[in-house]
Structures are given as structure tokens and as C-alpha cells.
Design an enzyme around this catalytic site. Sequence first.
Site, PDB file in Angstrom:
ATOM      1  N   SER A  42       0.830  -1.194   0.000  1.00 28.04           N
ATOM      2  CA  SER A  42       0.000   0.000   0.000  1.00 28.04           C
ATOM      3  C   SER A  42       0.867   1.247   0.000  1.00 28.04           C
ATOM      4  O   SER A  42       1.626   1.476   0.945  1.00 28.04           O
ATOM      5  CB  SER A  42      -0.877  -0.012   1.256  1.00 28.04           C
ATOM      6  N   LYS A  81      29.240  -4.173  10.934  1.00 34.91           N
ATOM      7  CA  LYS A  81      28.970  -4.289  12.375  1.00 34.91           C
ATOM      8  C   LYS A  81      29.678  -5.538  12.905  1.00 34.91           C
ATOM      9  O   LYS A  81      29.475  -6.632  12.363  1.00 34.91           O
ATOM     10  CB  LYS A  81      27.449  -4.399  12.574  1.00 34.91           C
ATOM     11  N   GLU A 344      18.815  -6.851  20.373  1.00 33.18           N
ATOM     12  CA  GLU A 344      19.822  -7.723  19.767  1.00 33.18           C
ATOM     13  C   GLU A 344      19.632  -7.817  18.242  1.00 33.18           C
ATOM     14  O   GLU A 344      20.095  -8.764  17.603  1.00 33.18           O
ATOM     15  CB  GLU A 344      19.791  -9.112  20.412  1.00 33.18           C
TER      16      GLU A 344
HETATM   17  C1  LIG Z   1      11.689   0.626  17.133  1.00 33.85           C
HETATM   18  C2  LIG Z   1      12.069  -0.530  16.284  1.00 33.85           C
HETATM   19  C3  LIG Z   1      13.412  -0.749  16.005  1.00 33.85           C
HETATM   20  C4  LIG Z   1      13.795  -1.868  15.246  1.00 33.85           C
HETATM   21  N1  LIG Z   1      15.124  -2.116  15.030  1.00 33.85           N
HETATM   22  C5  LIG Z   1      15.484  -3.253  14.387  1.00 33.85           C
HETATM   23  C6  LIG Z   1      16.850  -3.539  14.162  1.00 33.85           C
HETATM   24  O1  LIG Z   1      17.758  -2.791  14.530  1.00 33.85           O
HETATM   25  N2  LIG Z   1      17.150  -4.691  13.503  1.00 33.85           N
HETATM   26  C7  LIG Z   1      16.182  -5.545  13.051  1.00 33.85           C
HETATM   27  O2  LIG Z   1      16.520  -6.595  12.482  1.00 33.85           O
HETATM   28  N3  LIG Z   1      14.882  -5.265  13.225  1.00 33.85           N
HETATM   29  C8  LIG Z   1      14.503  -4.142  13.868  1.00 33.85           C
HETATM   30  N4  LIG Z   1      13.188  -3.854  14.021  1.00 33.85           N
HETATM   31  C9  LIG Z   1      12.200  -4.734  13.387  1.00 33.85           C
HETATM   32  C10 LIG Z   1      12.102  -4.355  11.907  1.00 33.85           C
HETATM   33  O3  LIG Z   1      11.825  -2.974  11.787  1.00 33.85           O
HETATM   34  C11 LIG Z   1      11.008  -5.153  11.245  1.00 33.85           C
HETATM   35  O4  LIG Z   1      11.213  -6.521  11.505  1.00 33.85           O
HETATM   36  C12 LIG Z   1      11.068  -4.946   9.754  1.00 33.85           C
HETATM   37  O5  LIG Z   1      11.085  -3.592   9.413  1.00 33.85           O
HETATM   38  C13 LIG Z   1       9.903  -5.632   9.092  1.00 33.85           C
HETATM   39  O6  LIG Z   1       8.756  -4.853   9.150  1.00 33.85           O
HETATM   40  P1  LIG Z   1       7.508  -5.351   8.337  1.00 33.85           P
HETATM   41  O7  LIG Z   1       7.886  -5.508   6.919  1.00 33.85           O
HETATM   42  O8  LIG Z   1       6.922  -6.505   9.053  1.00 33.85           O
HETATM   43  O9  LIG Z   1       6.468  -4.147   8.521  1.00 33.85           O
HETATM   44  P2  LIG Z   1       6.351  -2.725   7.788  1.00 33.85           P
HETATM   45  O10 LIG Z   1       7.659  -2.122   7.455  1.00 33.85           O
HETATM   46  O11 LIG Z   1       5.426  -1.923   8.662  1.00 33.85           O
HETATM   47  O12 LIG Z   1       5.621  -3.045   6.418  1.00 33.85           O
HETATM   48  C14 LIG Z   1       4.256  -3.300   6.353  1.00 33.85           C
HETATM   49  C15 LIG Z   1       3.833  -3.324   4.892  1.00 33.85           C
HETATM   50  O13 LIG Z   1       2.479  -3.733   4.809  1.00 33.85           O
HETATM   51  C16 LIG Z   1       1.802  -2.876   3.931  1.00 33.85           C
HETATM   52  N5  LIG Z   1       0.391  -2.889   4.289  1.00 33.85           N
HETATM   53  C17 LIG Z   1      -0.176  -2.732   5.497  1.00 33.85           C
HETATM   54  N6  LIG Z   1      -1.513  -2.797   5.409  1.00 33.85           N
HETATM   55  C18 LIG Z   1      -1.789  -3.024   4.102  1.00 33.85           C
HETATM   56  C19 LIG Z   1      -2.979  -3.176   3.347  1.00 33.85           C
HETATM   57  N7  LIG Z   1      -4.176  -3.100   3.926  1.00 33.85           N
HETATM   58  N8  LIG Z   1      -2.888  -3.362   2.026  1.00 33.85           N
HETATM   59  C20 LIG Z   1      -1.700  -3.446   1.402  1.00 33.85           C
HETATM   60  N9  LIG Z   1      -0.523  -3.307   2.063  1.00 33.85           N
HETATM   61  C21 LIG Z   1      -0.588  -3.086   3.383  1.00 33.85           C
HETATM   62  C22 LIG Z   1       2.470  -1.532   4.112  1.00 33.85           C
HETATM   63  O14 LIG Z   1       2.237  -0.713   3.007  1.00 33.85           O
HETATM   64  C23 LIG Z   1       3.928  -1.970   4.189  1.00 33.85           C
HETATM   65  O15 LIG Z   1       4.428  -2.140   2.891  1.00 33.85           O
HETATM   66  C24 LIG Z   1      12.799  -2.731  14.737  1.00 33.85           C
HETATM   67  C25 LIG Z   1      11.439  -2.471  14.974  1.00 33.85           C
HETATM   68  C26 LIG Z   1      11.072  -1.386  15.750  1.00 33.85           C
HETATM   69  C27 LIG Z   1       9.614  -1.138  16.009  1.00 33.85           C
END
Ligand SMILES: Cc1cc2nc3c(=O)[nH]c(=O)nc-3n(C[C@H](O)[C@H](O)[C@H](O)COP(=O)(O)OP(=O)(O)OC[C@H]3O[C@@H](n4cnc5c(N)ncnc54)[C@H](O)[C@@H]3O)c2cc1C
Length: 501
Positions: A42, A81, A344
Site C-alpha cells: 500500500s 557491524k 539484539e
Molecule cells: C523501534 C524498532 C526498532 C527496530 N530495530 C530493528 C533492528 O535494529 N534490527 C532488526 O533486524 N529489526 C529491527 N526492528 C524490526 C524491523 O523494523 C522489522 O522486523 C522490519 O522492518 C519488518 O517490518 P515489516 O515488513 O513486518 O512491517 P512494515 O515495514 O510496517 O511493512 C508493512 C507493509 O504492509 C503494507 N500494508 C499494510 N496494510 C496493508 C494493506 N491493507 N494493504 C496493502 N498493504 C498493506 C504496508 O504498506 C507496508 O508495505 C525494529 C522495529 C522497531 C519497532
Amino acid sequence: MVEDNSLKKIAIVGGGTAGWVAASCIVRVLEQTDCEITLIESPEIGIIGVGEATIPSLVDFIYFLGIPEKEFIQETRSTFKLGIKFSNWRHIGHEYWHQFGVVGTDIDHKPFYQHWLKNKFHGDESEFTDFSPSVAMAKKGKFYIQPKDTRSNISGSEYAWHFDAGLVAKFLAGHAQKRGVRRIESTVSNVSLNESGAIQNLTLQDGSLVDADFFIDCTGQRGLLIGDALNVGYQDWSNYLPVNRALAIPTENEGPLNPYTHSIAHEHGWQWRIPLQHRTGNGYVYCNDFCSDEEAQQLLLNNIRGKPLAAPRVLKFQTGKRNKFWHKNCLSLGLSSGFLEPLESTGIYLSMKGALNFIQMLPNRDCDEATSNEYNRLMDIEYDCIRDFIVLHYCASQREDSDFWNMCQNLAIPESLQMKLALFKSQGRLMKNELDLFSQGSWYAVLEGMGIRPADYDRTIDASNFEKVKSITNKWLVSLDETVKKLPSHDAYVEQVCDLA
Ligand SMILES: Cc1cc2nc3c(=O)[nH]c(=O)nc-3n(C[C@H](O)[C@H](O)[C@H](O)COP(=O)(O)OP(=O)(O)OC[C@H]3O[C@@H](n4cnc5c(N)ncnc54)[C@H](O)[C@@H]3O)c2cc1C
């Protein structure tokens, strides 16, 4: 002839790191088959945009995808790192390291830790991680990748990257699309289930339908498919890991690029400092029962170096995991499947590991439950081991300077960690668990770093000649120091990899 019941269509919802990690991994294996892979993301919702520190398994994963390391580093503005430096965790003013790679070397088939411990009981002043090649490099701001086939005292070091999360998602998106993944930019507005309660299709914003045999939920904290549609619950782990907020702010780089993540404990939580080629990522992780967002912002702004490049962003999260990562014809990966806080750097690893396990257990269209049960069992172990390792950093702290740290000393400790600590405390032995992401060396480093030392060493090492062991360990330190002095600085190494020199 057996009927072909293999998956013909896989739909991934979400284009953050998890979505594109999943797409790249699956297409790597299914590229030559007739299975269509579609990813829907999205443009309105966007990605979380954090997740910049990683662990060494990600380097192996990028190799597995067939991506040249140099190209990846250049495109994602990565730095190297070698581990994590922890400041103020045991008590204010104390520092220790969690290294990547080996620490010392086994002697007479017994863990180096036990020999070091015996030395320590006899008055030796060294720290355990002084014997880590990665820490020796990190402390001096040096970096070098030792070719795998050469023997040297730094060949046991390992490394990971710090990278720009937004650029990584973009890079992997380009890579996966070149290999045939179809990308749709739209928002999923409805998820329909069939009569057996599995997912039938997705409705997009323009009313079109996307059907598939299997669906992967990478919608981040929303958990649109696994949570909203399939109603799979979430186990709240805030009794073990109570932090639930982070503030993130990028700053201009100042000074040399450190080849490590710096984790600095403060009054109500901890701060991260992650140097990239073009900026530094900073953040403060805290629990909002003890600290307001405004206080957290002030604390972070007081502790950053370099000019802020954007306003601080507040991110809310709940530590925990899904009751099932895979349910019927839906797998959840990334933040939709759980989150353990970033201490971590394990978030992206868990997406990667989930995708790799899935591809090894690729179901047929009937999605038999035995396969999903086994997947869930393996991923439960991954989450539980990482949780225990992170909890150790908090529950062992001796800080008593705030309500937050006092609360940490009274935190619930998972039974598995209690058993581990009980075993360790007598003679420094660790339980064997092949599925634990963290090696024995990692556990030893954090246990010692947090001030948990056993009452005695493993007396079976008395069979080794003590004087000889002392001489080996002393020589190791001297030669490590000499080797590291000759290595390039981390900045010079990054410049050379990126052809900037
Ligand atoms: C504060 C913080 C620090 C972090 N630091 C680290 C780190 O140092 N190292 C590490 O390995 N991990 C870290 N993480 C974890 C890491 O950020 C996530 O594991 C990683 O970014 C994966 O995110 P995601 O793809 O699950 O979610 P998101 O990046 O939120 O992606 C979600 C996706 O779903 C889509 N989406 C949502 N709803 C819909 C819908 N209805 N229709 C179509 N698309 C939709 C969005 O558009 C987006 O593309 C951290 C997390 C946090 C919160």
C-alpha cells in the site's frame, strides 16, 4: 501418475523488509517453476522504516539470494557491524561487548570460557571478550574481512551490516521483480474466507480481486490477514519485556563510523546509535509507564551527536508473538508475526528465518496441518530463545537508580531462562540447544557482561596444563593486538568497498 497439487499462486501482502525478504527468498527457490508470486503493498500506508542493525546470518542470506555483497553495500549505504557495545547496562559507567564470531579458542576440547574463568579465579585481569577478534577490531575502529580460506587469528571474527531500512526494501523489491515477482501497488480493503475458514481472496481498493493458494501476511503491526481475518491471537510478553515505545531520529554523521551498534542504557530504557554511510540512526526504547513521550524525546535529543535530519518519530509496539505463525493457508512474517524489541537486532533475522523455514516446508494446496505444526514448533523455539537472551540483559541489571530499573530486577523470568541460569551458576555450563540463534559464546559474553559469574569453573579442565594454558592465552592477546594494529580503519574499508577512495 500423482496429481500435481503444488502451489500455483502465492500472494504476499506488505512491502516492508519482511515482504521483500519473503518475496526474494521464495522466488530464489521457485523461479523455474510455474508458481506465480505476487506482492501487494500500500503506497498510502508505507513501511515502518526502522530496522537498521542486523546479525551475521543476514550476510549469508544475501549470498543465498545471489546478490553480490559489494552491490548490496553500495545500494543500501551499509557499514559493517562487529557486535554490540553495551554501556551502563550492568551499572552506570560499566561497559561490555557482545561480539560476533568466536572468543578465543577451545583448549583440549573444552570451551575457552572455562579456561578463561579458571584464569580469572586465579587473579587474571583480562575480560572474556578481550579474546574476541571482532571486539579487538571494534575497539580500535578497524575492519577487515579475512578471506575464508586463510588462517589467521582474526579468521574467527564475523560481521553483519548496518543499513538503511528504506533502501533495503527498495533494493530487494528490484531484485525480486527482476526474477519474476509481480508487484501491485494498492491497499487491501477486504479479506474473504472460504467455507473451511481459509483465505479465499483479497479485495483491493479499486474493487479487483486477488486470489491465491497461499497468502503471506507481511502487513506489519496490523496483521491484516493473520490477526484481523483469521483471528489468530497474540501472546503478550510485556511481563518479560515491558518496553513498548521507541523514538527514532536520524542525525548527520559526526566523527569516524563505528563498526558496531552502541546500546546505551538510560534512566527508563536504552538508546541505540547505528552509523550508516550517509547518516546515523538513533533511537530510544522505553516503557511509557515510566516515561512520557516528551521526556523520552528530551532525553534522546540530549544524547545524540550530530545535527538532526528529521523530527523524532514515536513508534509503539507490544513485545510478544502470534499464537500460531502459520494458520491454514496463511503465514505471517515480520511485525505481523511478533516483535521482541530491537536490543539484539533480531527482527529482520526472524523474517528471514521464517521465510527460509517456509521454503523448506513448502506445503501443497491442501496445506496439511502437520507441516504448519512443525513450522510453528520451530519458530516458537526461535522466538523463545531470543526472548530469553534479551530478558537476561534486563533482569541481571544491578541498576537501582530509577523505578524502571527497580522494576526490571523483579521482572518475571521465563522458566527456560531460570533453568539456564541455575545450571550456569554452579560451574558455568550451558544447556545445549542447537536451535538457539545465540551461540554459547554469545551467552557467555552477556552473562559475564551483566555480572553473572558461576561459583566455580568446570573442574574437568584441571586435566589441562594450567601454565601452558596461561601461556597460550597470553600469546593470543599479544598476537591479536599486533594483527589488528595493521588492519585498515572501518571508514577506509567502507570507502574501498564502495570505490570512494
Ligand atoms: C523501534 C524498532 C526498532 C527496530 N530495530 C530493528 C533492528 O535494529 N534490527 C532488526 O533486524 N529489526 C529491527 N526492528 C524490526 C524491523 O523494523 C522489522 O522486523 C522490519 O522492518 C519488518 O517490518 P515489516 O515488513 O513486518 O512491517 P512494515 O515495514 O510496517 O511493512 C508493512 C507493509 O504492509 C503494507 N500494508 C499494510 N496494510 C496493508 C494493506 N491493507 N494493504 C496493502 N498493504 C498493506 C504496508 O504498506 C507496508 O508495505 C525494529 C522495529 C522497531 C519497532
